[in-house]
Write a protein that holds these residues in place. Structure first.
Motif, PDB file in Angstrom:
ATOM      1  N   SER A  31       0.813  -1.209   0.000  1.00  0.00           N
ATOM      2  CA  SER A  31       0.000   0.000   0.000  1.00  0.00           C
ATOM      3  C   SER A  31       0.851   1.265   0.000  1.00  0.00           C
ATOM      4  CB  SER A  31      -0.906   0.006   1.230  1.00  0.00           C
ATOM      5  OG  SER A  31      -0.126   0.069   2.398  1.00  0.00           O
ATOM      6  N   GLY A  32       2.135   1.132   0.291  1.00  0.00           N
ATOM      7  CA  GLY A  32       3.013   2.295   0.284  1.00  0.00           C
ATOM      8  C   GLY A  32       2.914   3.147   1.530  1.00  0.00           C
ATOM      9  N   THR A  33       2.362   2.596   2.604  1.00  0.00           N
ATOM     10  CA  THR A  33       2.234   3.360   3.840  1.00  0.00           C
ATOM     11  C   THR A  33       2.979   2.658   4.954  1.00  0.00           C
ATOM     12  OG1 THR A  33       0.210   2.206   4.436  1.00  0.00           O
ATOM     13  CG2 THR A  33      -0.039   4.242   3.198  1.00  0.00           C
ATOM     14  N   GLY A  34       3.221   3.357   6.043  1.00  0.00           N
ATOM     15  CA  GLY A  34       3.835   2.749   7.206  1.00  0.00           C
ATOM     16  C   GLY A  34       5.315   3.000   7.296  1.00  0.00           C
ATOM     17  N   ILE A  35       5.876   2.638   8.455  1.00  0.00           N
ATOM     18  CA  ILE A  35       7.293   2.854   8.718  1.00  0.00           C
ATOM     19  C   ILE A  35       8.158   2.005   7.801  1.00  0.00           C
ATOM     20  CG2 ILE A  35       9.112   2.576  10.451  1.00  0.00           C
ATOM     21  CD1 ILE A  35       6.975   3.302  12.556  1.00  0.00           C
ATOM     22  N   GLY A  36       7.771   0.730   7.612  1.00  0.00           N
ATOM     23  CA  GLY A  36       8.548  -0.150   6.736  1.00  0.00           C
ATOM     24  C   GLY A  36       8.644   0.402   5.332  1.00  0.00           C
ATOM     25  N   SER A  37       7.542   0.927   4.853  1.00  0.00           N
ATOM     26  CA  SER A  37       7.517   1.516   3.519  1.00  0.00           C
ATOM     27  C   SER A  37       8.449   2.726   3.440  1.00  0.00           C
ATOM     28  CB  SER A  37       6.095   1.928   3.164  1.00  0.00           C
ATOM     29  OG  SER A  37       6.047   2.555   1.919  1.00  0.00           O
ATOM     30  N   SER A  38       8.427   3.569   4.459  1.00  0.00           N
ATOM     31  CA  SER A  38       9.289   4.755   4.472  1.00  0.00           C
ATOM     32  C   SER A  38      10.760   4.380   4.464  1.00  0.00           C
ATOM     33  CB  SER A  38       8.993   5.614   5.706  1.00  0.00           C
ATOM     34  OG  SER A  38       7.688   6.104   5.650  1.00  0.00           O
ATOM     35  N   VAL A  39      11.099   3.359   5.231  1.00  0.00           N
ATOM     36  CA  VAL A  39      12.494   2.901   5.280  1.00  0.00           C
ATOM     37  C   VAL A  39      12.926   2.378   3.917  1.00  0.00           C
ATOM     38  CG1 VAL A  39      14.038   1.164   6.273  1.00  0.00           C
ATOM     39  CG2 VAL A  39      12.463   2.418   7.744  1.00  0.00           C
ATOM     40  N   VAL A  40      12.047   1.585   3.286  1.00  0.00           N
ATOM     41  CA  VAL A  40      12.359   1.042   1.962  1.00  0.00           C
ATOM     42  C   VAL A  40      12.502   2.170   0.950  1.00  0.00           C
ATOM     43  CG1 VAL A  40      11.464  -0.350   0.053  1.00  0.00           C
ATOM     44  CG2 VAL A  40      11.346  -1.216   2.391  1.00  0.00           C
ATOM     45  N   LYS A  41      11.595   3.135   1.000  1.00  0.00           N
ATOM     46  CA  LYS A  41      11.655   4.257   0.065  1.00  0.00           C
ATOM     47  C   LYS A  41      12.968   5.027   0.198  1.00  0.00           C
ATOM     48  CE  LYS A  41       6.711   5.092  -0.404  1.00  0.00           C
ATOM     49  NZ  LYS A  41       5.618   6.040  -0.166  1.00  0.00           N
ATOM     50  N   MET A  42      13.366   5.307   1.433  1.00  0.00           N
ATOM     51  CA  MET A  42      14.616   6.045   1.649  1.00  0.00           C
ATOM     52  C   MET A  42      15.814   5.223   1.176  1.00  0.00           C
ATOM     53  SD  MET A  42      14.124   8.145   5.242  1.00  0.00           S
ATOM     54  CE  MET A  42      14.241   6.681   6.226  1.00  0.00           C
ATOM     55  N   ALA A  43      15.795   3.934   1.471  1.00  0.00           N
ATOM     56  CA  ALA A  43      16.910   3.080   1.066  1.00  0.00           C
ATOM     57  C   ALA A  43      17.000   2.971  -0.452  1.00  0.00           C
ATOM     58  CB  ALA A  43      16.763   1.694   1.689  1.00  0.00           C
ATOM     59  N   ILE A  44      15.860   2.824  -1.124  1.00  0.00           N
ATOM     60  CA  ILE A  44      15.851   2.732  -2.584  1.00  0.00           C
ATOM     61  C   ILE A  44      16.304   4.045  -3.204  1.00  0.00           C
ATOM     62  CG2 ILE A  44      14.347   2.553  -4.622  1.00  0.00           C
ATOM     63  CD1 ILE A  44      15.037  -0.156  -3.439  1.00  0.00           C
ATOM     64  N   ASP A  45      15.853   5.164  -2.666  1.00  0.00           N
ATOM     65  CA  ASP A  45      16.277   6.466  -3.193  1.00  0.00           C
ATOM     66  C   ASP A  45      17.792   6.608  -3.084  1.00  0.00           C
ATOM     67  OD1 ASP A  45      15.259   9.272  -4.092  1.00  0.00           O
ATOM     68  OD2 ASP A  45      16.746   9.665  -2.528  1.00  0.00           O
ATOM     69  N   ASN A  46      18.334   6.262  -1.935  1.00  0.00           N
ATOM     70  CA  ASN A  46      19.781   6.331  -1.724  1.00  0.00           C
ATOM     71  C   ASN A  46      20.521   5.375  -2.659  1.00  0.00           C
ATOM     72  OD1 ASN A  46      22.162   7.227  -0.334  1.00  0.00           O
ATOM     73  ND2 ASN A  46      22.169   5.247   0.700  1.00  0.00           N
ATOM     74  N   GLN A  47      20.024   4.124  -2.761  1.00  0.00           N
ATOM     75  CA  GLN A  47      20.657   3.130  -3.635  1.00  0.00           C
ATOM     76  C   GLN A  47      20.600   3.580  -5.092  1.00  0.00           C
ATOM     77  OE1 GLN A  47      22.271   0.421  -2.646  1.00  0.00           O
ATOM     78  NE2 GLN A  47      22.725  -0.349  -4.681  1.00  0.00           N
ATOM     79  N   CYS A  48      19.457   4.120  -5.489  1.00  0.00           N
ATOM     80  CA  CYS A  48      19.288   4.606  -6.856  1.00  0.00           C
ATOM     81  C   CYS A  48      20.321   5.689  -7.176  1.00  0.00           C
ATOM     82  CB  CYS A  48      17.871   5.159  -7.031  1.00  0.00           C
ATOM     83  SG  CYS A  48      17.569   5.966  -8.612  1.00  0.00           S
ATOM     84  N   ALA A 106      19.464  -6.977  -2.352  1.00  0.00           N
ATOM     85  CA  ALA A 106      18.004  -6.884  -2.431  1.00  0.00           C
ATOM     86  C   ALA A 106      17.571  -5.512  -2.938  1.00  0.00           C
ATOM     87  CB  ALA A 106      17.385  -7.173  -1.068  1.00  0.00           C
ATOM     88  N   LEU A 107      18.193  -4.460  -2.443  1.00  0.00           N
ATOM     89  CA  LEU A 107      17.834  -3.110  -2.874  1.00  0.00           C
ATOM     90  C   LEU A 107      18.152  -2.905  -4.353  1.00  0.00           C
ATOM     91  CD1 LEU A 107      18.971  -1.015   0.210  1.00  0.00           C
ATOM     92  CD2 LEU A 107      16.622  -1.555  -0.487  1.00  0.00           C
ATOM     93  N   THR A 108      19.245  -3.479  -4.818  1.00  0.00           N
ATOM     94  CA  THR A 108      19.602  -3.378  -6.224  1.00  0.00           C
ATOM     95  C   THR A 108      18.556  -4.079  -7.087  1.00  0.00           C
ATOM     96  OG1 THR A 108      21.939  -3.242  -5.683  1.00  0.00           O
ATOM     97  CG2 THR A 108      21.392  -3.894  -7.932  1.00  0.00           C
ATOM     98  N   SER A 109      18.114  -5.247  -6.653  1.00  0.00           N
ATOM     99  CA  SER A 109      17.087  -5.996  -7.379  1.00  0.00           C
ATOM    100  C   SER A 109      15.777  -5.222  -7.437  1.00  0.00           C
ATOM    101  CB  SER A 109      16.870  -7.361  -6.713  1.00  0.00           C
ATOM    102  OG  SER A 109      15.786  -8.031  -7.305  1.00  0.00           O
ATOM    103  N   VAL A 110      15.353  -4.683  -6.311  1.00  0.00           N
ATOM    104  CA  VAL A 110      14.105  -3.931  -6.266  1.00  0.00           C
ATOM    105  C   VAL A 110      14.225  -2.658  -7.101  1.00  0.00           C
ATOM    106  CG1 VAL A 110      12.508  -2.667  -4.767  1.00  0.00           C
ATOM    107  CG2 VAL A 110      13.399  -4.890  -4.057  1.00  0.00           C
ATOM    108  N   ALA A 111      15.366  -2.000  -7.030  1.00  0.00           N
ATOM    109  CA  ALA A 111      15.575  -0.775  -7.815  1.00  0.00           C
ATOM    110  C   ALA A 111      15.464  -1.066  -9.308  1.00  0.00           C
ATOM    111  CB  ALA A 111      16.929  -0.152  -7.488  1.00  0.00           C
ATOM    112  N   ALA A 112      15.986  -2.204  -9.749  1.00  0.00           N
ATOM    113  CA  ALA A 112      15.894  -2.570 -11.166  1.00  0.00           C
ATOM    114  C   ALA A 112      14.439  -2.748 -11.589  1.00  0.00           C
ATOM    115  CB  ALA A 112      16.681  -3.848 -11.423  1.00  0.00           C
ATOM    116  N   LYS A 113      13.643  -3.365 -10.733  1.00  0.00           N
ATOM    117  CA  LYS A 113      12.222  -3.557 -11.063  1.00  0.00           C
ATOM    118  C   LYS A 113      11.477  -2.233 -11.085  1.00  0.00           C
ATOM    119  CE  LYS A 113      11.382  -6.707  -7.913  1.00  0.00           C
ATOM    120  NZ  LYS A 113      10.657  -7.725  -7.124  1.00  0.00           N
TER     121      LYS A 113
END
Length: 124
Positions: A31-48, A106-113
């Protein structure tokens, strides 16, 4: 260079050597909400941003742009990738993100998708 040329070139940068894996979205983050989502978003942005700036293709493209235009495209690409990440994250990838030993992979894989999803979104 036109916007579509830049976007196509940047997309190819991410798709070089990146393989997307299948799987169901992790329902707690889908759903894109919650603390877990925020952490993933920040990590993906940084990895990207890290991956983007490592790529020779991006550095060559960036030379043709002003610093403002480069920042604008980096924000578009990585912002979209981080927003789309919770929708692309599988339960297995979430477990890998939580583990320091497998996080980067894992972050690299998700970023590619997410790049594929963003490419489709930006061309609508």
């Amino acid at each position: 260079m036109t916007s579509k040329t830049i976007l196509a070139a940047v997309t190819s940068v991410f798709l070089l050597g990146a393989c997307a894996t299948g799987g169901d979205s992790f329902s707690g983050l889908g759903s894109g909400t919650g603390i877990g989502s925020s952490v993933v978003k920040m990590a993906i942005d940084n990895q990207c941003r890290t991956e983007l700036n490592k790529r020779n293709e991006w550095r060559v493209i960036a030379l043709t742009m002003s610093a403002e235009k480069q920042a604008e495209w980096e924000n578009k690409i990585c912002g979209c990738a981080s927003e789309e990440a919770p929708n692309q994250l599988t339960a297995n990838e979430m477990m890998q993100v939580l583990s320091p030993s497998t996080r980067t992979q894992a972050l690299t894989s998700v970023a590619a998708k997410t790049v594929t999803a963003c490419f489709k979104r930006m061309y609508r």
